[in-house]
Motif scaffolding. Structure first.
Motif, short mmCIF file in Angstrom:
data_model
loop_
_atom_site.label_atom_id
_atom_site.label_comp_id
_atom_site.label_asym_id
_atom_site.label_seq_id
_atom_site.Cartn_x
_atom_site.Cartn_y
_atom_site.Cartn_z
N ALA A 242 -4.57 -35.96 -28.17
CA ALA A 242 -5.19 -36.47 -26.69
C ALA A 242 -6.34 -36.51 -25.81
O ALA A 242 -5.99 -35.05 -25.05
CB ALA A 242 -4.25 -37.44 -25.99
N LEU A 243 -7.41 -37.25 -25.95
CA LEU A 243 -8.70 -35.76 -24.96
C LEU A 243 -8.88 -36.72 -24.38
O LEU A 243 -9.55 -38.43 -24.41
CB LEU A 243 -9.87 -35.29 -26.14
CG LEU A 243 -9.07 -34.55 -27.05
CD1 LEU A 243 -10.42 -34.48 -28.01
CD2 LEU A 243 -9.06 -33.32 -26.96
N ARG A 244 -8.87 -36.54 -22.99
CA ARG A 244 -9.78 -37.11 -21.89
C ARG A 244 -11.86 -38.09 -22.63
O ARG A 244 -12.29 -37.07 -23.06
CB ARG A 244 -11.15 -36.30 -20.44
CG ARG A 244 -9.66 -36.19 -19.72
CD ARG A 244 -9.71 -36.20 -18.82
NE ARG A 244 -10.11 -34.63 -18.16
CZ ARG A 244 -9.29 -33.58 -18.38
NH1 ARG A 244 -7.94 -33.89 -18.24
NH2 ARG A 244 -9.38 -32.59 -18.48
N PRO A 250 -17.90 -37.50 -32.26
CA PRO A 250 -17.58 -37.85 -33.16
C PRO A 250 -16.34 -39.46 -33.60
O PRO A 250 -15.69 -38.84 -32.94
CB PRO A 250 -17.90 -37.00 -34.98
CG PRO A 250 -16.87 -35.62 -33.75
CD PRO A 250 -17.20 -35.82 -31.99
N TYR A 251 -17.24 -40.23 -34.61
CA TYR A 251 -16.06 -40.22 -34.94
C TYR A 251 -14.94 -40.21 -36.04
O TYR A 251 -13.92 -40.17 -35.86
CB TYR A 251 -16.26 -42.55 -35.70
CG TYR A 251 -15.86 -42.48 -36.86
CD1 TYR A 251 -14.42 -43.33 -37.09
CD2 TYR A 251 -15.59 -42.51 -37.95
CE1 TYR A 251 -13.32 -43.85 -37.50
CE2 TYR A 251 -14.66 -43.12 -39.69
CZ TYR A 251 -14.01 -43.62 -38.64
OH TYR A 251 -13.04 -44.30 -39.67
N ARG A 301 -11.47 -24.19 -34.68
CA ARG A 301 -12.99 -23.88 -34.63
C ARG A 301 -13.60 -24.85 -35.08
O ARG A 301 -15.12 -25.00 -34.66
CB ARG A 301 -13.05 -22.54 -35.89
CG ARG A 301 -11.95 -21.44 -35.86
CD ARG A 301 -12.64 -20.44 -36.55
NE ARG A 301 -11.85 -20.56 -38.32
CZ ARG A 301 -11.36 -20.29 -38.71
NH1 ARG A 301 -10.04 -19.36 -37.49
NH2 ARG A 301 -10.76 -20.48 -39.79
N VAL A 302 -13.03 -26.29 -36.68
CA VAL A 302 -14.10 -27.06 -36.21
C VAL A 302 -14.19 -27.87 -34.69
O VAL A 302 -14.70 -28.80 -34.85
CB VAL A 302 -13.49 -28.20 -37.44
CG1 VAL A 302 -14.36 -28.82 -37.85
CG2 VAL A 302 -13.48 -27.22 -38.61
N PRO A 308 -16.94 -30.35 -28.13
CA PRO A 308 -16.91 -30.05 -27.04
C PRO A 308 -16.39 -29.69 -26.12
O PRO A 308 -15.92 -31.36 -25.56
CB PRO A 308 -18.57 -30.04 -26.90
CG PRO A 308 -18.99 -30.45 -27.65
CD PRO A 308 -18.08 -31.49 -28.11
N GLY A 309 -15.53 -28.60 -25.35
CA GLY A 309 -14.37 -28.62 -24.10
C GLY A 309 -13.23 -29.40 -24.23
O GLY A 309 -12.60 -29.48 -22.93
#
Length: 412
Positions: A242-244, A250-251, A301-302, A308-309
């Motif tokens: 779960a990311l902010r 990307p989808y 890595r992907v 990003p971040g």
């Protein structure tokens, strides 16, 4: 009214229970876990994750069956208008356009691909070794296998045609797959099916009605005491994040350098995570004996390239290994007809995604369940067998949390 026992409350077991009850049978279903759904369970809480990426393919036989009964519920579709869209990790960087090899192979009819050759050698003769390898890795989204090129060319080509179809076949039940299995369970109960959860079956009933064993093949092998119940499957690392939210994420990312798939499921269904958070699920097939950490490092890595971040934006994370639970995989020279037969004799029938039935992914579970019930009903009509002796069972509770390795119980 004949008695039918179903062992296993996943997609195959619920399909069998509903179809048998609709045909007039008295059905009892036993499930080892406290919740129904099997591999189609959706985690409860703020992050509604499935066990790996899940989708319906709308051209499959289960689609018309579910929609006719109103069991799919609200659906989401692939967000084709999403700004970032689908990205491909190829040659160490992200790209927006697929390789020519994918376009050339996706247009090939399934009938062109031989059953008795591996996909890589067949495809390499058409698009070169590098192109064949990239296309095979793309199929990680549907096969969960570390070496798709080693499988039967006909088997892989059928899945490539389904995955690459435009417009996309894939649709997603809003709220996760658990919403579908919950509706199936409600339908079963309304038809009079008796459902017992937390019940682990240790022995088949004797002298009663037919039994449909709708468990994993490993669990069925133990329950039936039949060492011949084996088939090729896969092993994959599951990574949930779960990311902010960040504009431009990307989808989905398909890794063509090595097999892997990353999907931002909140792009099509905002209900799967709290507001202003993205739910990303990834699966990375690994070879037998390969360490999970290798795949996780590759995934990170992907993610560095595509999200990003992401480390600073992470608010929740879960890892697991799905071992032997990724469906049937046909090696060169074999087809679905060579898998373990549905009819096991003595009124016992097998259903699930590794048995002798056609289809892609959950379609195999559905087709085998429908066939198992049809065989069972015809058998009891011929013999006039009615009634059933309850199988020997014990009760238990099973839960999977954190970074545990996902394994099947020895019985269901």
């Amino acid at each position: 009214m004949q008695q039918l026992t179903v062992i296993g409350g996943g997609f195959a077991g619920l399909t069998a229970a509903v179809s048998a009850a609709e045909a007039g049978a008295r059905v009892t279903l036993y499930e080892a876990h406290r919740t129904l759904g099997g591999r189609a369970r959706t985690a409860q809480g703020p992050y509604r994750v499935n066990e790996g990426p899940h989708a319906f393919y709308r051209c499959g036989p289960h689609w018309s069956w579910l929609t006719a009964r109103g069991l799919t519920g609200p659906l989401a579709r692939v967000p084709l208008r999403d700004a970032a869209g689908l990205r491909l990790h190829h040659g160490g960087r992200l790209r927006g356009l697929p390789p020519r090899a994918l376009l050339r192979l996706a247009l090939r009819p399934v009938a062109d691909a031989p059953v008795d050759r591996d996909f890589h050698s067949w495809a390499a003769g058409l698009v070169g070794a590098d192109g064949a390898r990239a296309v095979a890795n793309l199929l990680a989204v549907a096969l969960f296998h570390h070496d798709v090129g080693s499988l039967s060319a006909a088997f892989v080509q059928e899945r490539l045609r389904r995955v690459a179809k435009l417009p996309p076949e894939a649709v997603f039940p809003r709220g996760g797959w658990q919403s579908v299995t919950d509706r199936m369970a409600d339908r079963a109960r309304s038809l009079g099916v008796r459902i017992e959860t937390g019940a682990r079956i240790e022995a088949l009933p004797k002298g009663g009605g037919p039994v449909v064993v709708a468990t994993s093949l490993a669990a069925a092998r133990t329950l039936l005491g039949d060492p011949a119940l084996t088939w090729q499957s896969g092993r994959t690392v599951l990574l949930d994040l779960a990311l902010r939210e960040r504009r431009g994420d990307p989808y989905a990312i398909s890794d063509l350098d090595e097999p892997g798939w990353f999907e931002r499921f909140t792009a099509q269904d905002r209900s799967l995570a709290p507001a202003e958070q993205s739910l990303v699920q990834a699966q990375l097939p690994i070879a037998p004996g390969q360490d999970r950490a290798v795949a996780v490092a590759r995934a990170e890595r992907v993610l560095d390239l595509g999200f990003p971040g992401w480390r600073e934006r992470s608010v929740w994370r879960r890892e697991a290994v799905a071992d032997g639970r990724t469906g049937a995989l046909d090696l060169p020279g074999t087809t679905w007809r060579d898998r373990p037969a549905i009819d096991r004799g003595d009124g016992v029938y097998l259903a699930g995604d590794q048995v002798s039935a056609p289809g892609v992914l959950s379609e195999v579970s559905f087709n085998s369940a429908i066939e198992a019930v049809a065989l069972a009903m015809r058998s009891t009509a011929r013999t006039g067998t009615a009634g059933s002796t309850a199988p020997t069972r014990t009760t238990r509770t099973t839960r999977t949390t954190g970074t545990t390795t996902i394994t099947e119980p020895t019985g269901t």
